[in-house]
Design a protein around this motif. Structure first.
Motif, PDB file in Angstrom:
ATOM      1  N   LEU A 115      21.421  19.745  -2.898  1.00 57.19           N
ATOM      2  CA  LEU A 115      21.736  18.369  -2.498  1.00 57.19           C
ATOM      3  C   LEU A 115      23.239  18.211  -2.629  1.00 57.19           C
ATOM      4  O   LEU A 115      23.791  18.312  -3.722  1.00 57.19           O
ATOM      5  CB  LEU A 115      21.017  17.361  -3.411  1.00 57.19           C
ATOM      6  CG  LEU A 115      21.380  15.896  -3.181  1.00 57.19           C
ATOM      7  CD1 LEU A 115      20.995  15.449  -1.775  1.00 57.19           C
ATOM      8  CD2 LEU A 115      20.693  15.019  -4.210  1.00 57.19           C
ATOM      9  N   ASN A 117      36.222  14.189  -1.252  1.00 55.57           N
ATOM     10  CA  ASN A 117      35.746  14.601  -2.576  1.00 55.57           C
ATOM     11  C   ASN A 117      35.644  16.116  -2.709  1.00 55.57           C
ATOM     12  O   ASN A 117      35.289  16.615  -3.750  1.00 55.57           O
ATOM     13  CB  ASN A 117      34.427  13.923  -2.946  1.00 55.57           C
ATOM     14  CG  ASN A 117      33.263  14.442  -2.156  1.00 55.57           C
ATOM     15  OD1 ASN A 117      33.432  14.945  -1.055  1.00 55.57           O
ATOM     16  ND2 ASN A 117      32.070  14.327  -2.693  1.00 55.57           N
ATOM     17  N   PHE A 146      32.774  23.017   0.751  1.00 55.81           N
ATOM     18  CA  PHE A 146      32.166  22.304  -0.362  1.00 55.81           C
ATOM     19  C   PHE A 146      32.171  23.158  -1.630  1.00 55.81           C
ATOM     20  O   PHE A 146      31.784  24.325  -1.604  1.00 55.81           O
ATOM     21  CB  PHE A 146      30.732  21.933  -0.010  1.00 55.81           C
ATOM     22  CG  PHE A 146      30.071  21.075  -1.045  1.00 55.81           C
ATOM     23  CD1 PHE A 146      30.156  19.706  -0.965  1.00 55.81           C
ATOM     24  CD2 PHE A 146      29.413  21.650  -2.115  1.00 55.81           C
ATOM     25  CE1 PHE A 146      29.576  18.912  -1.920  1.00 55.81           C
ATOM     26  CE2 PHE A 146      28.833  20.865  -3.080  1.00 55.81           C
ATOM     27  CZ  PHE A 146      28.914  19.490  -2.981  1.00 55.81           C
ATOM     28  N   ASN A 160      36.021  23.345  -7.240  1.00 53.06           N
ATOM     29  CA  ASN A 160      35.365  22.968  -8.490  1.00 53.06           C
ATOM     30  C   ASN A 160      35.639  24.001  -9.573  1.00 53.06           C
ATOM     31  O   ASN A 160      35.236  25.144  -9.470  1.00 53.06           O
ATOM     32  CB  ASN A 160      33.863  22.868  -8.224  1.00 53.06           C
ATOM     33  CG  ASN A 160      33.153  22.077  -9.281  1.00 53.06           C
ATOM     34  OD1 ASN A 160      33.692  21.854 -10.359  1.00 53.06           O
ATOM     35  ND2 ASN A 160      31.959  21.657  -8.981  1.00 53.06           N
ATOM     36  N   TYR A 178      25.886  26.428 -12.812  1.00 52.62           N
ATOM     37  CA  TYR A 178      25.210  27.702 -13.009  1.00 52.62           C
ATOM     38  C   TYR A 178      24.166  27.852 -11.917  1.00 52.62           C
ATOM     39  O   TYR A 178      23.725  26.867 -11.328  1.00 52.62           O
ATOM     40  CB  TYR A 178      24.478  27.707 -14.359  1.00 52.62           C
ATOM     41  CG  TYR A 178      25.390  27.659 -15.551  1.00 52.62           C
ATOM     42  CD1 TYR A 178      25.916  28.823 -16.075  1.00 52.62           C
ATOM     43  CD2 TYR A 178      25.706  26.446 -16.164  1.00 52.62           C
ATOM     44  CE1 TYR A 178      26.743  28.797 -17.192  1.00 52.62           C
ATOM     45  CE2 TYR A 178      26.543  26.403 -17.268  1.00 52.62           C
ATOM     46  CZ  TYR A 178      27.060  27.581 -17.782  1.00 52.62           C
ATOM     47  OH  TYR A 178      27.883  27.548 -18.875  1.00 52.62           O
ATOM     48  N   ASN A 236      32.290  17.168  -7.122  1.00 50.52           N
ATOM     49  CA  ASN A 236      32.253  18.090  -5.989  1.00 50.52           C
ATOM     50  C   ASN A 236      31.231  19.180  -6.304  1.00 50.52           C
ATOM     51  O   ASN A 236      31.554  20.341  -6.425  1.00 50.52           O
ATOM     52  CB  ASN A 236      33.666  18.650  -5.807  1.00 50.52           C
ATOM     53  CG  ASN A 236      33.742  19.664  -4.721  1.00 50.52           C
ATOM     54  OD1 ASN A 236      32.882  19.696  -3.835  1.00 50.52           O
ATOM     55  ND2 ASN A 236      34.746  20.509  -4.785  1.00 50.52           N
ATOM     56  N   ALA A 237      30.003  18.764  -6.496  1.00 46.63           N
ATOM     57  CA  ALA A 237      29.008  19.703  -6.998  1.00 46.63           C
ATOM     58  C   ALA A 237      27.679  19.465  -6.322  1.00 46.63           C
ATOM     59  O   ALA A 237      27.410  18.385  -5.819  1.00 46.63           O
ATOM     60  CB  ALA A 237      28.853  19.536  -8.496  1.00 46.63           C
ATOM     61  N   ASP A 238      26.901  20.492  -6.335  1.00 50.71           N
ATOM     62  CA  ASP A 238      25.568  20.386  -5.793  1.00 50.71           C
ATOM     63  C   ASP A 238      24.681  19.726  -6.850  1.00 50.71           C
ATOM     64  O   ASP A 238      24.535  20.238  -7.961  1.00 50.71           O
ATOM     65  CB  ASP A 238      25.063  21.796  -5.455  1.00 50.71           C
ATOM     66  CG  ASP A 238      23.792  21.720  -4.643  1.00 50.71           C
ATOM     67  OD1 ASP A 238      22.980  20.819  -4.899  1.00 50.71           O
ATOM     68  OD2 ASP A 238      23.631  22.560  -3.752  1.00 50.71           O
ATOM     69  N   LEU A 239      24.139  18.579  -6.494  1.00 49.60           N
ATOM     70  CA  LEU A 239      23.438  17.783  -7.494  1.00 49.60           C
ATOM     71  C   LEU A 239      22.115  18.393  -7.942  1.00 49.60           C
ATOM     72  O   LEU A 239      21.491  17.910  -8.864  1.00 49.60           O
ATOM     73  CB  LEU A 239      23.199  16.367  -6.947  1.00 49.60           C
ATOM     74  CG  LEU A 239      24.470  15.646  -6.494  1.00 49.60           C
ATOM     75  CD1 LEU A 239      24.140  14.302  -5.905  1.00 49.60           C
ATOM     76  CD2 LEU A 239      25.440  15.498  -7.642  1.00 49.60           C
ATOM     77  N   LYS A 240      21.679  19.448  -7.258  1.00 53.91           N
ATOM     78  CA  LYS A 240      20.419  20.081  -7.653  1.00 53.91           C
ATOM     79  C   LYS A 240      20.636  21.378  -8.423  1.00 53.91           C
ATOM     80  O   LYS A 240      19.705  22.126  -8.647  1.00 53.91           O
ATOM     81  CB  LYS A 240      19.566  20.366  -6.417  1.00 53.91           C
ATOM     82  CG  LYS A 240      19.010  19.122  -5.742  1.00 53.91           C
ATOM     83  CD  LYS A 240      17.897  18.515  -6.560  1.00 53.91           C
ATOM     84  CE  LYS A 240      17.297  17.325  -5.826  1.00 53.91           C
ATOM     85  NZ  LYS A 240      16.264  16.657  -6.619  1.00 53.91           N
ATOM     86  N   GLN A 241      21.872  21.657  -8.774  1.00 51.37           N
ATOM     87  CA  GLN A 241      22.110  22.902  -9.485  1.00 51.37           C
ATOM     88  C   GLN A 241      22.149  22.664 -10.994  1.00 51.37           C
ATOM     89  O   GLN A 241      22.326  21.551 -11.460  1.00 51.37           O
ATOM     90  CB  GLN A 241      23.419  23.546  -9.015  1.00 51.37           C
ATOM     91  CG  GLN A 241      23.392  23.926  -7.546  1.00 51.37           C
ATOM     92  CD  GLN A 241      22.343  24.973  -7.223  1.00 51.37           C
ATOM     93  OE1 GLN A 241      22.315  26.027  -7.814  1.00 51.37           O
ATOM     94  NE2 GLN A 241      21.453  24.660  -6.298  1.00 51.37           N
ATOM     95  N   PHE A 242      22.003  23.753 -11.721  1.00 51.54           N
ATOM     96  CA  PHE A 242      21.921  23.692 -13.170  1.00 51.54           C
ATOM     97  C   PHE A 242      23.313  23.442 -13.744  1.00 51.54           C
ATOM     98  O   PHE A 242      24.235  24.226 -13.520  1.00 51.54           O
ATOM     99  CB  PHE A 242      21.363  25.023 -13.680  1.00 51.54           C
ATOM    100  CG  PHE A 242      20.922  24.995 -15.105  1.00 51.54           C
ATOM    101  CD1 PHE A 242      19.745  24.336 -15.448  1.00 51.54           C
ATOM    102  CD2 PHE A 242      21.653  25.613 -16.085  1.00 51.54           C
ATOM    103  CE1 PHE A 242      19.318  24.321 -16.764  1.00 51.54           C
ATOM    104  CE2 PHE A 242      21.234  25.591 -17.402  1.00 51.54           C
ATOM    105  CZ  PHE A 242      20.063  24.945 -17.746  1.00 51.54           C
TER     106      PHE A 242
END
Lengths: 1121, 530
Positions: A680, A712, A757, A761, A766, B33-39
């Protein structure tokens, strides 16, 4: 004396039910509609005013656009005017009094046209032939009827207009000449010559002063003021020979546009490249903008390897080509500068149709094309297998009954049916456009098909004295692609088809025999003796298409709404919002008895769903004002907000654990461990921007744009400016019979290519394996100990110079551009130094320069019935890698490793001794030569290949592109053809390598016939030789399999006939025979070198068991009611 | 009139900007700036997962248990082949690659990158998270994984960055000796930390560690300590020819540690394969792995009951039903030729062995042979080692085997190509002979250790290089371009471009200082002396 059948422009016409509906629709949402008369007033005094001066004044004071043809106005007399708050219409009447002109007002545009003169009845004189009723029809160069054309008998006041179907009737002497004129078209003189039926084709007059071009953000700008190159491709050109992915129809039609068709059957992704490759890891594809709104071209991801190469299709191909009014190509960064971080690769602006005021039409178009593969390999038939029916090679004894017809026999005739109907209607206040399109295509390989439905509803209205205009649309697309064939190594039917050994009988494994019943398991097993893991997976091609199935289902909804309000006569504000939602579902079902390399004994199953939501909004405040008599200003300030959310859930079996029950294709059947991933991502991009275009005496224009952007994905805001200057020489020098128009332009801009994307970061998340193992952070922005660097988005600084010339009374036009674009801060990953603690670092590490020229030359020949409009476009791009960061300690960056292709790799190299490497440089093994030119051989006398696959082979990109587009029309018949050529560039064939290894190529048979291959004058064994140079399919002598991609082809051909009107309701009916890729005038490679295996940056210049390209032909019917 | 327009327009302008503000700033939340489904780090805080979450992946990548393609490059295309254990019927890359002594960069790159990405970088992460103070016992497990891959890397390449790992973006490579010194330090730290934790709370490991333990030791720190001591003993033995004093000290410290070294009861140190044992997939689905000629001739000649456990009979018509391996480094034109020779016998569920349970016995046997205090005699450890190996493989007949004085390894006949035929490799028999020369005793121990620790080819290859035993068939085909003389064996892998590209200066220095200036496959490592 008959009354003309036509009617003057602007008269009320028969209302249509649909139109009424549209009015109701809008009225329902509006409280009040009032229709005031125009209240514009002019104050101006001049005793010897030229009409142009008066019109300029009118334009300045009222904000109304006044359109006229400069040439026609030359006949006008000067007038003496003294207006004091004189209403516009009155002023127009005064200054046109006694002049051979009339006017009409449409919205905010005043059209000045030649006045139809009152018909005088002149007594027939004996020496004059008698007058006859001449009827006729006027169409444009695309066969569309033109309404309101003035038809006048030369030298008389006798005249009439055409009706909506373009028809007219006029009473004219049999030896007279008809003068046919209309605003925006070149005037023609047609001798009557005793004819009573006359067809007239009018050509566009491109010199019309008011010509506008749609530019970035959908802003309409006067074409003469543009400071950069753009090129328009009309709907007719696009739709002449249709393709399920309409971008394929762009090939050869615009200068500097490289279109490479995908290798995945109908609807496969197309790679589009404008002015060269600029980005290493980022996108090199242009931004698509639909009606001013950037479109996400999502889901065109493709892997960078020849393994499991599945094309998921791109987003632009979803559009119904019939909905497109025009495509504007903004090749350069300057043109696209207002799009900031998305603009580096140029922009393709698509303008879609909307309902038109005052006319109601129903248009139906139907195209059926059929296609057959071309460039198929021809396997040798003289030598069979070592162990007939068992061994997967053809290095055995000579045989008499060898056959290679299975390759041709495997392919079907593909069929594409594109049907579309559209309804367009409108009144003064409301207009509606509705269309439905259906595309049904069956591919050339079994079981592959595509089905697409497009619904499009667009409604526009103008309220409050046209001050407020509203434009809303909903587009719904549903598309299903079934069993799209894969290319490359795994799961590719082409691989096993082309490598089927000579000597074995393919009919034993054909469509009726690809599986056999297994009574023990109670299922059908694959019938194919060649399933052996030899550097790839080899399966029965019919099994792949029937039992290794995939579905790609897409549903897409695009809703758009625009409101525009005229605050004053020179200032308007516009707010626009578009919501684009793409829902994709992918399923892959591999049946039990599939190659164990690909699936477990019970089969394999994958199910992916993904959604992309894009919400784009912007607000623009636009001013158009003349500052004094000499200076005009057109300025825009605005802000935009783009929010993109992508989400995906993927579930799939793993080969080792597989499914719990055979052929149970469901998530229920997935056995632990299985792949389960989810993502997501939200990206937000906000920008404020401004542009200003200052015009001086309609001759000199200064163009400034600025955009500041926050995203972002980037840790800092970015600013993107541009500046341009254009100078219309003919405005000050004057025109002549030879030089009709001349313009010079120059521009400079800075644009970006946003960071991918997650790249910036510092603490990426992880990752978790299928077995719940947590994996650490791998690729990070560069750091040393605790120091980190901020990654910047790539930035392209570009400069372009251009000239536009029109000569010989506008017959010949030339458009030339030189550009120079340097892209800095290339973002890429480098292998982190050993011991640094990261696997890879992201760095801003390189500079790539593209420079080149583009040109378009067009000419118009003929008069009356016969017209020929040739146009020639060409481009040359030079790509240079100017610099690679010192953080990259090697002389090169590996774009594609040898593992990904097993044949070649793509490197970007640091310049050395003034020699620049170039994007698309291919490296591989070469045969080694001694200083005396002889081949280096080993003990067995076989050629020695270089130890490592890092010798230069060639560059994948073409040196030069040229397209020659032609339309001939004679009366109702029109013949169009496009000869397209690509010069230079290399393509390395993995297919040919394998055919040599397996003893299938003619070369291997010839060598065996000759008793071997001569190496340094010694005959060596053919099999040993070809195994050596093919590297047995892995790292062979790439130089031997690198083909020159030069080719010249007849890309498109169409022959159309426009029926004379035979029924009252039918305005237009035309039938065309169309063909694509009909023949090659020249081709070096044994296959079509223009098909790319994937749109990925790193797979250019590689052919590897691609689906062959096709020759297509068919018919196209178009009717307007 | 104009004035009026202006007033109106001002109002509308304000309105327009209000609308624009709404549209543009409606969603200005700044997402990470991150994938919200990652750990994420937040998730890792819950239940103290961050203390041990990286350990499963680390221990599963010492010998790669997470994927066949990685195992193939990390182990199979070098150690498994060079040790004589396994071979391949596939003529990869035109049969010109590692197996025929032409260094394949694409194969050797993962030998470096895999352990770095999966073990060394995660260790650095746990270090940066201060796990050594927060969770010393869990950190010790990670440290053991680090030492494991560190020595495996040194033993194929030579100098690597170890002591300075992660200190800066570009660090110097350590000499092999410095790296080995650091291994012993790290081992001592880890063993102390685990011993302290186990002594303080014998059941604590079950709460803290069992959930992260992918090995068959099921979170038992006592077994991990014995495994760590055995590793210390292994590394001590490795340097015994170059630094005998240190070797002896480390070996004796390991053996005499309160927890001691691994015994038959502990079983092998092995992890569960993520999906399947890589060698199972590679031999069945991929048909890329077959038995090596050398080990089959030993097992066959010695009538070793482990042969049935290790291998499957050939299905090729010329040798159907027999056990026959493929000689390494031979000319192979097409895969069909040897594809139906003996497959190694692995199941999907076979655990991936990192250290055999019998290894400690053979190490102690060799130590005793050198006169070190190993707590027993060479003979005793030799015979117990064979007994433990038989027991771990589930076969009987150990005593009969131990007393076999006659059987010798078989010779090798290639039914497809007589060029590959080879005679009996050694005349050393199985039964311990106290009167034999030290060299013969060493060979005897090394042969049996080699047979026991199968299929861990990386360790076997290192020991073959160190001791010269067991004798295996040399390559028939040699595409090293003269780097490796005919009839000689490969001594190391050259640095892949993944290292030389990214760390050129450090590599050049290491090659000059520690590898006699030659990054060659025939350059001997520090511990590899005659």
């Amino acid at each position: 004396m008959k009354r003309p059948v036509g009617r003057p422009v602007g008269m009320l016409h028969k209302p249509w039910i649909v139109m009424k509906l549209s009015i109701v629709l809008f009225l329902a949402t509006m409280m009040e509609v009032s229709a005031h008369a125009y209240a514009q007033e002019i104050t101006y005094r001049n005793d010897h005013a030229r009409l142009e001066e008066v019109f300029s004044e009118i334009r300045r004071q009222t904000g109304y656009n006044v359109l006229w043809s400069a040439r026609r106005l030359q006949t006008a007399k000067t007038v003496s005017v003294n207006f004091n708050h004189t209403p516009l219409e009155e002023a127009l009447k005064i200054c046109l009094a006694g002049q051979p002109f009339t006017y009409s007002i449409e919205r905010k545009t005043v059209l000045i046209r030649e006045a139809p003169q009152p018909v005088r009845v002149v007594g027939a004189r004996a020496e004059n032939p008698p007058a006859v009723d001449v009827t006729g029809r006027v169409i444009d160069s695309n066969g569309r009827p033109i309404e309101g054309v003035t038809i006048q008998v030369k030298g008389t006041q006798n005249g009439t207009y055409t009706n909506t179907a373009g028809e007219f009737t006029i009473n004219a002497p049999a030896n007279s000449v008809l003068v046919v004129s209309s605003i925006g078209y070149l005037t023609q003189e047609i001798p009557v010559n005793n004819q009573t039926m006359i067809h007239i084709v009018l050509q566009n007059d491109e010199q019309t002063l008011g010509e506008v071009t749609i530019t970035a953000l959908g802003l309409e700008r006067s074409t003469r003021s543009l400071t950069y190159a753009t090129q328009n491709v009309s709907e007719e050109e696009l739709n002449r020979v249709k393709d399920p992915n309409f971008m394929n129809a762009m090939a050869g039609k615009a200068a500097g546009v490289v279109i490479t068709k995908g290798s995945g059957g109908p609807g496969a992704s197309t790679r589009v490249l404008l002015r060269g490759n600029k980005s290493i890891l980022g996108s090199n594809q242009p931004l698509y903008v639909i009606d001013g709104v950037p479109m996400n071209n999502a889901a065109s991801t493709s892997s960078n390897t020849l393994f499991s190469q599945q094309d998921y299709g791109d987003a632009i191909s979803n559009l119904n080509p019939e909905d497109i009014e025009s495509v504007q190509v903004l090749q350069g960064a300057s043109a696209a500068a207002l799009y900031g971080s998305q603009a580096a690769n140029g922009v393709i602006l698509v303008t879609t149709k909307k309902g038109r005021k005052g006319s109601s039409t129903v248009q139906f178009s139907s195209t059926a094309t059929f296609e057959n593969p071309i460039g198929l390999p021809e396997n040798q038939t003289r030598y069979g297998q070592r162990q007939p029916g068992v061994s997967n090679e053809s290095w055995g004894d000579a045989i008499a009954d060898g056959d290679n017809s299975h390759i041709v026999g495997f392919f079907n005739t593909g069929a594409n049916y594109l049907n579309s109907i559209s309804i367009s209607t409108g009144s003064e206040i409301g207009q509606v456009y509705f269309s439905y399109g259906n595309t049904h295509a069956t591919g050339i390989v079994p079981e592959n098909r595509l089905n697409r439905n497009n619904f499009n509803l667009r409604a526009t209205t103008q309220l409050f004295d046209d001050k407020l205009s509203l434009d809303g649309s909903v587009n719904y697309i549903s598309q299903g692609v079934y069993n799209r064939p894969q290319s490359g190594y795994y799961l590719s039917p082409i691989f096993s088809l082309y490598l089927f050994p000579t000597g074995d009988d393919f009919s034993k494994y054909d469509a009726n025999h690809f599986e056999t019943w297994d009574p023990v398991r109670g299922l059908y097993r694959q019938n194919w003796p060649y399933i052996v893991n030899e550097a790839s997976s080899n399966q029965n091609p019919y099994w792949i298409q029937h039992r290794n199935q995939n579905d790609m289902i897409r549903e897409r909804t695009i809703a758009a709404f625009t409101a525009k309000y005229a605050l004053t006569d020179w200032l308007n504000v516009q707010a626009r919002t578009t919501y684009d939602r793409v829902q994709d579902r992918y399923e892959q079902r591999l049946h039990a008895a599939t190659d164990p390399l690909q699936a477990s004994a019970n089969g394999a199953y994958t199910k992916n769903t993904s959604n992309t939501d894009q919400w784009y909004s912007d607000v623009l405040l636009t001013a158009n004002k003349d500052l004094g008599t000499d200076i005009s200003l057109s300025a825009t300030v605005g802000a935009s907000n783009t929010y993109i959310k992508t989400s995906a859930t993927n579930l799939g079996s793993i080969t080792a654990s597989g499914l719990s029950y055979a052929n149970f294709f469901s998530v229920y059947a997935l056995q632990y461990p299985f792949n389960a991933t989810e993502s997501l991502r939200k990206t937000l991009n906000q920008a404020v921007f401004a542009s200003a275009n200052l015009g001086f005496r309609s001759a000199l224009y200064l163009d400034l744009t600025a955009r500041n952007e926050w995203s972002n994905t980037v840790n800092m805001p970015f600013f993107y400016p541009s500046v341009g200057l254009s100078y219309v020489l003919t405005e000050s020098l004057g025109t002549s019979d030879i030089l009709s128009f001349a313009k010079l332009r120059a521009s400079y801009s800075e644009v970006g290519n946003t960071l991918p994307f997650g790249v910036a970061n510092y603490r990426p998340p992880y990752t978790i394996d299928n077995n719940e193992n947590v994996n650490p952070r791998g690729t990070l922005p560069f750091f040393s100990g605790t120091d980190t660097v901020d990654l910047k988005p790539e930035r392209t600084r570009s400069f372009e110079l251009g000239a536009e010339l029109r000569l010989l009374q506008n017959k010949l036009s030339l458009n030339l551009t030189y550009y120079h674009a340097t892209t800095y801060d290339q973002v890429f990953t480098i292998g982190a130094p050993a011991g640094s603690g990261a696997s890879n670092f992201y760095i801003n590490g390189g500079t790539i320069r593209n420079k080149g020229v583009e040109g378009l030359i067009s000419y118009r020949v003929g008069n009356g019935d016969l017209q020929w409009t040739p146009s020639f476009n060409f481009s040359r791009n030079i790509n240079q890698i100017v610099q690679l960061s010192d953080l990259l300690t090697t002389p090169r960056f590996v774009l594609t490793s040898i593992d990904a292709t097993r044949q070649v790799q793509l490197f970007l190299t640091r310049p050395e001794g003034g020699n620049y490497g170039s994007y698309g440089d291919l490296y591989g093994k070469r045969i080694q030569y001694n200083d005396d030119g002889s081949v280096v051989t080993d003990n067995a006398g076989l050629p020695v290949l270089s130890a490592n696959p890092d010798e230069y082979i060639g560059n994948a990109n073409p040196d030069f592109l040229a397209g020659f587009n032609n339309t001939f029309s004679y009366k109702n018949i029109s013949l169009g053809f496009l000869i397209d050529s690509r010069w230079g560039g290399k393509i390395v064939s993995v297919t040919e390598t394998w055919r040599d290894w397996k003893g299938l190529s003619q070369r291997t048979a010839d060598a065996r016939d000759n008793g071997g291959v001569l190496v340094n004058g010694n005959l060596v064994d053919a099999e040993a030789y070809f195994k050596r140079i093919s590297g047995t399919g892995q790292q062979g002598a790439a130089d031997r399999y690198a083909y020159d991609a030069t080719n010249i082809r007849l890309r498109e051909l169409s022959l159309s006939y426009s029926f004379p009107q035979f029924a009252k309701g039918i305005k237009e009916l035309s039938l065309a025979f169309v063909g694509r890729n009909l023949l090659f005038f020249h081709k070096e490679a044994p296959f079509d070198p223009e098909v790319s295996i994937a749109p990925a940056n790193g797979l250019q210049g590689i052919e590897g068991f691609n689906l062959p390209s096709t020759r297509s032909y068919g018919v196209s019917l178009r009717a307007t009611f | 009139m104009k004035r009026y327009h202006k007033i109106i327009s001002r109002g509308k302008l304000a309105l327009a900007f209000a609308v624009s503000a709404l549209l543009v700033y409606a969603c200005t939340d700044r997402y990470d700036n991150a994938d919200l489904k990652q750990f994420s780090d937040e998730q890792a805080e819950i239940d103290g997962v961050k203390g041990g979450m990286l350990l499963p992946g680390m221990m599963s990548n010492i010998v790669i248990a997470t994927g066949s393609a990685n195992y193939q490059r990390d182990n199979n295309h070098n150690g498994d082949a060079f040790s004589g254990y396994l071979s391949s019927p596939t003529p990869f890359q035109g049969n010109i690659q590692n197996r025929t002594y032409a260094m394949s960069d694409t194969w050797n790159s993962p030998v470096w990158t895999n352990p770095t990405e999966e073990v060394l970088n995660p260790w650095l992460q746990t270090k940066k998270e201060a796990n050594d103070t927060n969770y010393p016992d869990l950190y010790a497990i990670g440290l053991l994984c680090k030492v494991f891959v560190g020595h495996r890397l040194v033993d194929v390449f030579g100098p690597i960055p170890y002591t300075q790992y992660g200190v800066a973006s570009e660090v110097a490579f350590d000499s092999e000796e410095a790296a080995y010194d650091a291994f012993f330090e790290d081992l001592a730290w880890a063993i102390d930390a685990l011993t302290k934790a186990e002594d303080e709370s014998p059941d604590g490991d079950q709460f803290r560690f069992a959930r992260f333990d992918q090995s068959l030791y099921s979170g038992d720190y006592a077994k991990w300590i014995r495994m760590a001591n055995t590793l210390r003993l292994r590394l001590a033995m490795r340097i015994s020819n170059v630094n005998p004093e240190k070797a002896r000290a480390e070996a004796e410290a390991a053996v005499n540690h309160p927890y001691g070294v691994l015994t038959g009861q502990d079983g092998s140190f092995a992890v569960r394969a993520t999906t399947t044992h890589p060698l199972e997939q590679m031999s069945n689905a991929w048909s890329d792995v077959r038995m090596g000629a050398s080990i089959v001739t030993y097992l066959k000649g010695y009538k070793d009951p482990r042969l049935d456990v290790y291998a499957l009979p050939a299905t090729d018509p010329t040798v159907e039903g027999e056990y026959i391996g493929i000689r390494n480094g031979i000319d192979i034109a097409i895969k069909d030729t040897y594809v139906n020779f003996s497959k190694p016998n692995f199941q999907q569920t076979t655990p991936v062995k990192i250290m055999d349970g019998a290894e400690s016995y053979f190490l102690r046997a060799e130590g005793a042979l050198k006169g070190w205090n190993m707590g027993g005699t060479a003979r005793q450890f030799y015979e117990d080692g064979i007994r433990v190996s038989f027991q771990l493989n589930g076969v009987g007949g150990a005593e009969e085997y131990l007393n076999n004085t006659t059987d010798l390894p078989a010779d090798y006949t290639d039914p497809k190509n007589p060029d590959n035929n080879g005679g009996i490799l050694t005349h050393t028999t199985i039964k311990w002979d106290e009167g034999a020369s030290a060299e013969e005793k060493l060979e005897r121990i090394m042969i049996q250790k080699w047979l026991a620790i199968y299929p861990e080819g990386r360790e076997a290859w290192a020991e073959v290089r160190r001791t010269g035993y067991p004798k295996i068939y040399p390559n028939v085909v040699n595409y090293s371009g003269g780097l490796i003389p005919e009839g000689e064996f490969i001594r190391r892998l050259t640095y892949p471009t993944s290292i030389t590209n990214a760390s050129k200066a450090a590599v050049d220095e290491a090659v000059n200082q520690y590898l006699e200036g030659k990054d060659s496959p025939f350059t001997r490592l520090w511990w590899d002396v005659d």
